[in-house]
Scaffold this motif. Sequence first.
Motif, PDB file in Angstrom:
ATOM      1  N   GLU A 131      -6.284 -13.949  -3.353  1.00  0.00           N
ATOM      2  CA  GLU A 131      -5.338 -12.910  -3.747  1.00  0.00           C
ATOM      3  C   GLU A 131      -5.951 -11.524  -3.550  1.00  0.00           C
ATOM      4  OE1 GLU A 131      -1.923 -11.019  -5.188  1.00  0.00           O
ATOM      5  OE2 GLU A 131      -2.296 -13.036  -4.394  1.00  0.00           O
ATOM      6  N   LYS A 143      -4.709  -8.433  -0.998  1.00  0.00           N
ATOM      7  CA  LYS A 143      -4.501  -7.046  -1.404  1.00  0.00           C
ATOM      8  C   LYS A 143      -5.351  -6.091  -0.566  1.00  0.00           C
ATOM      9  CE  LYS A 143      -3.150  -8.067  -6.171  1.00  0.00           C
ATOM     10  NZ  LYS A 143      -3.460  -7.893  -7.614  1.00  0.00           N
ATOM     11  N   GLN A 145      -3.533  -5.660   2.682  1.00  0.00           N
ATOM     12  CA  GLN A 145      -2.365  -4.807   2.488  1.00  0.00           C
ATOM     13  C   GLN A 145      -2.768  -3.336   2.434  1.00  0.00           C
ATOM     14  OE1 GLN A 145      -0.535  -6.400  -1.067  1.00  0.00           O
ATOM     15  NE2 GLN A 145       0.832  -7.740   0.097  1.00  0.00           N
TER      16      GLN A 145
END
Length: 225
Positions: free
Chosen positions: A162, A166, A169
């Motif tokens: 996760e 991020k 992103q």
Amino acid sequence: TSGVHVTLRDVRERQAEDHLVLSPNVLSRPVVESSVFPTLSYVGGPGEIAYFAQLGEYFRAHGLEMPIVHPRCSVTLVERKIRKVLDKFELSLEFLQKPFHEVASEVAREGVPQEVGQAIQGFRESVAKCAEELGQAVNSIDPTLNAGATQVRSQAFSALEELERKILQAIKRENQIELNQLEKAQLHLYPDGKPAERVQNPFYFLTRYGGAFLDELYNSFEVSI
């Protein structure tokens, strides 16, 4: 699909009335063409060549020699502005054949700072090692506790994945302008995910570059007989 059933006799009678009422389908068409116009060689695209690969027995059943199949010339026109984008990212044309979200993710991964990548890899290796050691240690107390150590490792890996998502992103947001340029280049080279030669109208290039475009294009082909 209409639900109407016909017999072979019906077909023959209908054909006798009007010989134009029947036409060959995509598989039988090459055989019909060769029987009407004897063909030495057939130049076709990937889809057509794939059909011919299935027709050897069909030709022989009709007493015909299957023509030599030769792939047609294929070309991807890369304009200067598109080439600049490819060179900027050091990408090949084949790389852009992927869906753009995959392209963007791979480009973002290349943009991850080296120290971040090393830290992530080090963390992953440490978790795996510590989880294994923990599992071995608790196994002497109760073998069923080993599953708990495995679960801790899985949870740590999920949290790390996760975090990696991020990070990617964030890199994409920082490089949105460059990614937009890359997406435009992909749309130019592979509109709707198809090779541009099958979608774009050649008159765009003729209008933009004139008749010399055809000469340069012809000279770029390598045709062997």
